[in-house]
Scaffold this active site. Structure first.
Site, PDB file in Angstrom:
ATOM      1  N   GLY A 714       0.813  -1.344   0.095  1.00  0.00           N
ATOM      2  CA  GLY A 714       0.131  -0.232  -0.129  1.00  0.00           C
ATOM      3  C   GLY A 714       0.846   1.118  -0.124  1.00  0.00           C
ATOM      4  O   GLY A 714       2.047   1.296   0.210  1.00  0.00           O
ATOM      5  N   GLY A 716       0.545   5.488   0.813  1.00  0.00           N
ATOM      6  CA  GLY A 716      -0.273   6.300   1.024  1.00  0.00           C
ATOM      7  C   GLY A 716       0.441   7.957   1.125  1.00  0.00           C
ATOM      8  O   GLY A 716       1.824   8.035   0.292  1.00  0.00           O
ATOM      9  N   PHE A 718       1.993   9.838   3.121  1.00  0.00           N
ATOM     10  CA  PHE A 718       3.307   9.960   3.605  1.00  0.00           C
ATOM     11  C   PHE A 718       4.089   8.830   3.626  1.00  0.00           C
ATOM     12  O   PHE A 718       5.280   9.038   4.285  1.00  0.00           O
ATOM     13  CB  PHE A 718       3.115  10.021   5.353  1.00  0.00           C
ATOM     14  CG  PHE A 718       2.120  11.367   5.482  1.00  0.00           C
ATOM     15  CD1 PHE A 718       2.455  12.576   5.045  1.00  0.00           C
ATOM     16  CD2 PHE A 718       1.059  11.372   6.388  1.00  0.00           C
ATOM     17  CE1 PHE A 718       1.837  13.700   5.405  1.00  0.00           C
ATOM     18  CE2 PHE A 718       0.485  12.469   6.821  1.00  0.00           C
ATOM     19  CZ  PHE A 718       0.764  13.642   6.313  1.00  0.00           C
ATOM     20  N   GLY A 719       3.651   7.813   2.993  1.00  0.00           N
ATOM     21  CA  GLY A 719       4.917   6.651   2.826  1.00  0.00           C
ATOM     22  C   GLY A 719       4.271   5.496   2.209  1.00  0.00           C
ATOM     23  O   GLY A 719       3.140   5.452   1.957  1.00  0.00           O
ATOM     24  N   LYS A 736       6.212   0.327   7.450  1.00  0.00           N
ATOM     25  CA  LYS A 736       5.531   1.728   6.867  1.00  0.00           C
ATOM     26  C   LYS A 736       6.737   2.637   6.780  1.00  0.00           C
ATOM     27  O   LYS A 736       7.521   2.801   7.867  1.00  0.00           O
ATOM     28  CB  LYS A 736       4.627   2.309   7.736  1.00  0.00           C
ATOM     29  CG  LYS A 736       3.972   3.931   7.327  1.00  0.00           C
ATOM     30  CD  LYS A 736       2.659   4.022   7.708  1.00  0.00           C
ATOM     31  CE  LYS A 736       2.481   5.471   7.783  1.00  0.00           C
ATOM     32  NZ  LYS A 736       1.499   5.789   8.856  1.00  0.00           N
ATOM     33  N   ASP A 846      -8.907   9.774  12.256  1.00  0.00           N
ATOM     34  CA  ASP A 846      -8.734   9.192  10.733  1.00  0.00           C
ATOM     35  C   ASP A 846      -9.383   7.575  10.751  1.00  0.00           C
ATOM     36  O   ASP A 846      -8.758   6.772  10.309  1.00  0.00           O
ATOM     37  CB  ASP A 846      -7.268   9.202  10.321  1.00  0.00           C
ATOM     38  CG  ASP A 846      -7.303   9.336   8.878  1.00  0.00           C
ATOM     39  OD1 ASP A 846      -8.386   9.423   7.979  1.00  0.00           O
ATOM     40  OD2 ASP A 846      -6.322   8.765   8.154  1.00  0.00           O
TER      41      ASP A 846
END
Ligand SMILES: *[C@@H]1O[C@H](CO)[C@@H](O)[C@H](O)[C@H]1NC(C)=O
Ligand SMILES: *[C@@H]1O[C@H](CO)[C@@H](O)[C@H](O)[C@H]1NC(C)=O
Ligand SMILES: *[C@@H]1O[C@H](CO)[C@@H](O)[C@H](O)[C@H]1NC(C)=O
Ligand SMILES: *[C@@H]1O[C@H](CO)[C@@H](O)[C@H](O)[C@H]1NC(C)=O
Ligand SMILES: *[C@@H]1O[C@H](CO)[C@@H](O)[C@H](O)[C@H]1NC(C)=O
Ligand SMILES: *[C@@H]1O[C@H](CO)[C@@H](O)[C@H](O)[C@H]1NC(C)=O
Ligand SMILES: *[C@@H]1O[C@H](CO)[C@@H](O)[C@H](O)[C@H]1NC(C)=O
Ligand SMILES: *[C@@H]1O[C@H](CO)[C@@H](O)[C@H](O)[C@H]1NC(C)=O
Length: 909
Positions: A714, A716, A718-719, A736, A846
């Site tokens: 995955g 996103g 930010f990373g 991550k 979130d």
């Protein structure tokens, strides 16, 4: 009369007046209608926020040519030629009315928060020459209509959110001298037409998602000064002609998949190169011999390639060198190159770790530049002792000599390097006592001295470490009592380990001051006495290992307060008394009480339900527990004697009825679950045992097969998140990796660290490790390592589409009603815990299906705390302590010097 005569001939005058009023006055009061002024007002109207009032002068009281940031033409009054709104904090979009400013030549919106698309009307600005939109949040594609701006010579779109490809027509803008598209989210390849831009002197395409080969046509760019292609997925060889463009000043292709050899004469063919960055590729062959002549070089990065051959040792002429990265190759030879670096009086970084260098460190290490802040020679084959002269390197903040064969005492002169933030000398052969002078290093964050043969006592002076986060002296021969002052180092938050030494005496009561500590390991020493009850205030503990000592007395009640504890090992001591029932209430994942003298009933709830998570062997007087333990059952007389409160009279029938209902539901559930879910057998997560692992950049690199795309699960804002398998070959993790180039990524990392520090719940995604270190280039590397959840996110289950199912097949069916209910309950209990169950109320901020992860048995875990906020600090049972957030700040506070190698912008003179 005059009056009459006036009115008698008035029809003509009247008409004239009307004419006059219509053509003179009306246009004057609406001066902006249809003009550049109106277009500027339309630009202003698309701005949502103007915090510094940069556009407050943009109103009708003044002619628009006098508005702030607006310049009009001298010849054509009322025509705008330039707009400059740099760094005004503007938030909003760029209005398509921009296209009406047909005399515009230059527009600068650098460093604001413009978002949305760059309007394609920009193509109508045929006079446009200069576009500076860097450091905004423009999205969508680069407008193709830009190709109509045939006078464009400067185009800087660095650091936005642009997507799509670089369109080939860009190559037709033949006046272009500078193109900056770095740090966007583009895809596709570098179009060969770029070779048509023969006036180009700055090409910045770093970190923007490009793949494919570097087009051969690029060698036509004979005026190139800056070439930035780092951080893409470029493959193949570098076109050899590129190394012949003698004007090149900055040459960086770091972090791609480029192969081939580096020409030996590179420093001759690139006589002006200052920054040569070829790190993190797949280059082979030897270190280019001409480097010894590259006196203009300030930065060389060849790290993490497959280079081999002998280490050069004639760097005397590199008098301007500041950054020198050669880590992660197969260079062999001795350390004589260090002597040859003595003329590099500006050297700040020397990283030669993970090579095959052999021999001892020369005394000339003392002659290295006094500017040196970063020295890493770890994972080579260094013999001998650390030269005493190392004390001359007064600016050192990072010293890593770990994993070598260094011997002798640790020189006390290291204590003079008072700027040190990290010392790693682990896995060597150091002997003798610890130098008390190390205690002078007040800025030290991490001290790794494990796996040596250091003996003697722990110096009292170590109590002066006020900023320490990691304290690892495990696997040595240290002895004596543990000084109480050292257990008072309340800043230590990551790990405190004295395991495998020969410490004697009791654990001082002061251990309770380690309030921020996640991992305390005092195992395998000769400690004795009671385990102090003051451990109850070490509320952040996740892992507590005290096994292999001679502790006696009972298991202290204070442990019941450690609500985040996951891994408790008290085995091989002389503990007696009962197994306290609170152990069943903790959220333990692993509990070892074996080989003690415990007595009485083994609980059968909580962690005790799981045979593989507990060990109680070697306690002769215990009974009961779950059947798999095969213990004899406890004498049944005692329980009857307990108090029997009245409430139970009501509760018991309810419980009985409830249990019957539950059993019934259980059957339904099992039936439904079995029918629908093919329970896949997966590598069990048990091996994790909840340890707070210590993982290095290298560990993670290996675990994720070099952060390969195959492991990418995955990405996103930010990373990116990678699947990985740790060294043991069993533990699956999700890693991550923060993209620190993105605005806010560091903040998000901090938020996540702060939120997850010390909080534990079965429905929160467990963070296994925080890796805040530097990669082989010395650049900041931050990653969060979580448990891997095989069933992925709830989002995938709720919004899966039929095609995706092929390989998951029966597994990925719709969620059952019961599963949905269970997931809802899991999420609710996680949120309830975040809001009320911890000392600090944590607002996740979130919560959405993609942040809910499901494990094998469909238990839901709330993850991704990147936007979390801790809103209040309610100190309950223990006094508030100001250093709690300072601790984590410290871990990320170390600023690696390698970041300075990133020339995205056009700052070459
Ligand atoms: C220009 O003025 C006319 C008449 O006053 C009005 O109808 C029109 O909407 C105006 N146009 C703009 C762009 O302001
Ligand atoms: C810009 O030009 C277009 C068409 O040429 C027109 O419709 C629009 O009103 C103009 N905008 C302004 C603000 O004048
Ligand atoms: C219009 O611009 C003038 C000149 O900068 C300024 O003094 C005035 O406050 C502005 N008026 C409004 C309504 O913003
Ligand atoms: C970017 O803009 C902000 C104002 O929004 C300003 O404080 C900051 O200094 C600017 N940064 C640079 C590098 O110009
Ligand atoms: C880019 O924007 C960020 C956030 O506004 C700011 O901190 C930074 O200094 C800016 N950089 C440049 C080069 O303008
Ligand atoms: C963009 O360019 C295309 C042709 O290249 C043209 O048809 C279109 O009108 C242009 N868009 C604008 C808004 O000018
Ligand atoms: C631009 O480059 C392409 C591909 O390299 C080439 O086919 C084309 O003829 C060039 N155009 C000009 C105007 O030079
Ligand atoms: C390097 O330093 C030595 C003296 O230490 C000097 O003799 C020599 O000329 C220097 N070399 C260069 C290339 O500056």
């Amino acid at each position: 009369m005059a009056k009459n005569s006036f009115f008698s001939c008035s029809p003509i005058i009247f008409c004239f007046l009307i004419f006059f009023l219509y053509f003179v006055i009306t246009p004057a009061t609406c001066a902006n209608n249809g003009t550049d002024g109106a277009a500027l007002l339309a630009l202003k109207a698309a701005i949502d926020d103007d915090p510094f009032g940069a556009l407050s002068s943009w109103n009708e009281t003044m002619h628009f040519c006098r508005w702030q940031g607006v310049t009009c033409s001298h010849r054509h009054r009322d025509r705008v030629v330039s707009i400059n709104l740099m760094s005004r904090g503007l938030v909003g979009s760029l209005s398509p009315h921009l296209g009406n400013l047909s005399f515009l030549r230059s527009i600068t919106l650098q460093n604001n928060s413009f978002r949305g698309q760059i309007p394609e009307e920009i193509g109508r600005l045929r006079r446009l020459e200069y576009v500076e939109f860097s450091n905004n949040s423009f999205g969508g594609e680069i407008p193709r209509n830009l190709t109509q701006c045939r006078n464009l010579y400067y185009l800087n779109l660095i650091d936005n959110d642009l997507t799509g490809t670089i369109f080939p027509e860009l190559g037709s803008l033949s006046k272009l001298e500078a193109v900056g598209l770095s740090r966007n989210r583009l895809s596709g390849t570098i179009p060969p037409s770029i070779g048509n831009l023969t006036l180009l002197n700055r090409l910045s395409l770093g970190d923007c998602g490009l793949e494919g080969v570097i087009p051969v046509s690029i060698v036509q760019l004979q005026n190139l000064r800056l070439l930035q292609l780092a951080g893409n997925r470029l493959t193949g060889h570098i076109p050899s002609g590129l190394f012949n463009i003698s004007t090149i000043f900055v040459f960086t292709v770091r972090s791609n998949r480029l192969e081939g050899t580096i020409p030996a004469d590179v420093a001759f063919t690139l006589p002006n190169v200052r920054n040569l960055d070829l790190g993190e590729n797949q280059f082979t062959g030897e270190i280019p011999s001409s480097l010894s002549n590259a006196s203009s070089l300030t930065a060389i990065n060849l790290s993490s390639n497959n280079l081999t051959g002998p280490m050069m040792s004639n760097f005397e002429r590199l008098t301007n060198l500041e950054y020198f990265f050669l880590s992660g190759n197969n260079f062999w030879g001795d350390f004589s190159f260090i002597s040859s670096l003595k003329n590099c009086t500006s050297l700040k970084v020397l990283a030669v770790s993970h090579n095959l260098l052999n021999g001892s460190l020369p005394d000339s290490i003392a002659n290295l530049s006094s500017q040196l802040t970063y020295l890493s020679l770890s994972s080579n084959q260094i013999h001998g002792s650390i030269p005493f002269g190392i004390e001359k390197l007064l600016n050192l903040t990072y010293l890593d000599l770990g994993h070598n064969y260094l011997s002798g005492p640790i020189p006390s002169s290291i204590g003079k390097l008072f700027k040190l933030q990290e010392i790693n000398l682990e896995a060597n052969r150091f002997t003798n006592d610890l130098p008390p002078s190390l205690g002078n290093l007040a800025l030290l964050n991490h001290l790794y001295l494990g796996y040596n043969n250091i003996s003697g006592n722990l110096p009292q002076s170590f109590s002066h470490f006020r900023n320490l986060l990691t304290f690892d002296l495990s696997h040595n021969n240290l002895n004596g009592e543990i000084p109480r002052e050292i257990l008072s180092l309340s800043s230590v938050s990551i790990s405190f380990s004295l395991a495998y030494n020969a410490f004697t005496g009791p654990i001082p009561q002061e251990v309770g001051l380690l309030r921020n500590l996640a991992d305390l390991d005092l195992s395998n020493n000769l400690l004795s006495g009671f385990i102090p009850n003051s451990l109850s205030t070490c509320v952040s503990l996740q892992r507590l290992h005290l096994e292999g000592n001679s502790f006696d007395g009972e298991i202290p009640a204070g442990i019941s307060a450690l609500s985040g504890l996951q891994d408790l090992d008290l085995s091989r001591n002389n503990l007696s008394g009962p197994i306290p029932s609170f152990l069943a209430d903790l959220r333990l994942l692993s509990l070892n009480l074996s080989f003690n003298r415990l007595q009485g009933e083994v609980p059968s709830s909580g962690v005790f339900k799981n045979r593989s998570a507990i060990s109680v062997d070697g306690n002769n007087d215990i009974c009961g527990g779950i059947a798999e333990l095969k213990l004899h059952s406890c004498p049944s007389s005692h329980p009857k004697k307990r108090k029997f409160p009245k409430v139970l009279i009501i509760i018991i029938p309810t419980v009985v009825a409830g249990s019957l209902f539950c059993i019934l539901m259980g059957f339904v559930y099992v039936f439904v679950y079995k029918r629908i879910t093919l329970v896949k057998s997966r590598a069990s997560m048990e091996s994790l045992k909840g340890q707070f692992m210590r993982l290095s950049y290298r560990n993670l690199l290996e675990a994720t097969e070099g952060f390969s795309e195959a492991n990418l699960i995955g990405a996103g804002r930010f990373g990116s998140v990678y699947k990985g398998i740790l060294d043991d070959g069993e533990t699956m993790v999700a890693v991550k990796v923060l993209n620190l180039n993105v605005k806010g990524a560091s903040k998000s990392f901090m938020a996540e660290c702060n939120a997850l520090r010390g909080i534990r719940h079965r429905n929160l995604l467990k963070i296994l490790s925080i890796c805040s270190s530097t990669d082989f280039q010395g650049r900041d590397f931050k990653a969060l390592v979580y448990e891997f959840k095989p069933n992925e996110s709830l989002e995938k289950w709720l919004h899966h589409n039929a095609e995706e199912e092929s390989e998951q097949d029966g597994n990925r069916k719709n969620l059952t009603m019961i599963q949905r209910l269970n997931i809802a309950i899991d999420i609710a209990s996680a949120l309830e815990y975040l809001h009320f169950g911890t000392d600090t109320t944590i607002i996740h901020g979130d919560v959405k299906p993609s942040n809910i992860l499901l494990d094998d048995d469909m238990t839901a875990h709330v993850g991704d705390f990147g936007l979390a906020k801790a809103i209040s600090n309610l100190s309950r049972d223990f006094p508030a302590n100001g250093s709690s957030s300072a601790a984590i700040k410290g871990t990320v506070g170390y600023i690696a010097p390698g970041m300075l190698l990133n020339f995205y912008l056009f700052e070459v003179s």
